[in-house]
Write a protein that holds these residues in place. Sequence first.
Motif, short mmCIF file in Angstrom:
data_model
loop_
_atom_site.label_atom_id
_atom_site.label_comp_id
_atom_site.label_asym_id
_atom_site.label_seq_id
_atom_site.Cartn_x
_atom_site.Cartn_y
_atom_site.Cartn_z
N CYS A 1 -0.28 -5.95 4.73
CA CYS A 1 0.21 -4.57 4.65
C CYS A 1 0.98 -4.29 5.94
O CYS A 1 1.04 -5.13 6.83
CB CYS A 1 -0.93 -3.57 4.46
SG CYS A 1 -2.13 -3.54 5.79
N GLN B 1 -6.47 1.79 8.33
CA GLN B 1 -7.67 1.13 7.84
C GLN B 1 -8.66 0.89 8.97
O GLN B 1 -9.85 1.13 8.82
CB GLN B 1 -7.29 -0.19 7.18
CG GLN B 1 -8.50 -0.98 6.67
CD GLN B 1 -8.09 -2.33 6.11
OE1 GLN B 1 -6.98 -2.50 5.61
NE2 GLN B 1 -8.99 -3.30 6.19
N CYS C 1 -0.46 1.05 7.89
CA CYS C 1 -1.59 0.99 6.95
C CYS C 1 -2.80 0.29 7.59
O CYS C 1 -3.93 0.73 7.43
CB CYS C 1 -1.20 0.29 5.66
SG CYS C 1 -0.06 1.26 4.64
N ARG D 1 0.81 -1.22 0.00
CA ARG D 1 0.00 0.00 0.00
C ARG D 1 0.84 1.27 0.00
O ARG D 1 0.58 2.19 -0.76
CB ARG D 1 -0.93 0.01 1.21
CG ARG D 1 -2.00 -1.04 1.11
CD ARG D 1 -2.98 -0.91 2.24
NE ARG D 1 -3.92 -2.03 2.22
CZ ARG D 1 -4.82 -2.23 3.13
NH1 ARG D 1 -4.92 -1.41 4.15
NH2 ARG D 1 -5.63 -3.26 3.03
N CYS D 2 1.84 1.31 0.92
CA CYS D 2 2.59 2.57 1.06
C CYS D 2 4.05 2.46 0.60
O CYS D 2 4.73 3.46 0.45
CB CYS D 2 2.53 3.07 2.49
SG CYS D 2 3.36 1.99 3.67
#
Length: 181
Positions: A167, A175, A171, A152-153
């Motif tokens: 993740c 979420q 993250c 994700r990042c």
Amino acid sequence: MQPRSLEQLLRQLQQDPRWQQDRTLRQIQQRWSGLVGPAIAAQAEPVAIQRQTLQVAVSSGAWAQTLSFERLRLLQRLRQELKIKPQEIKDIRFSTAYRDRRTVTAPLESDRQQQSWQAHPCRLGETLNPAIASDPLQRRRDLSRRLPRCPRCGIPTPPGELQRWRCCALCIRQQWSSPTG
């Protein structure tokens, strides 16, 4: 003065409050692991009763704080299971100051805990170059290069986090805290 029988002396000794405290302490020590569980028993051990307070040696300040939050529950359990009168033990104190009088193990000293930590998914199996290991900044950079990236990042992420949440922890926290979560 007529000599007293051994039975009379023992009865008189058992009535002494100090003898009662010693007997209560021995009773607590014998049943401690069953009362608190093996995980806590490995880190904490009752060592004395002073001024109606059970003194418990712990392996670290973190354990002292954690167990302090549970002290009323533990005190109630001691009273119920061991039939200890409220006037015998009024409180429990957890401290690292009693370490010299205890035999509890420090965190990660037991073989099982050490093996568990070495097998944890976030640990890397590779060994570091000794030159890199001595410099903390270089060690961190080296570890960051070898870690997989969060999808994700894109930051370096321990494999255990990716395996668990797919993740990184940042993250997944974002979420979970979002209203649509």
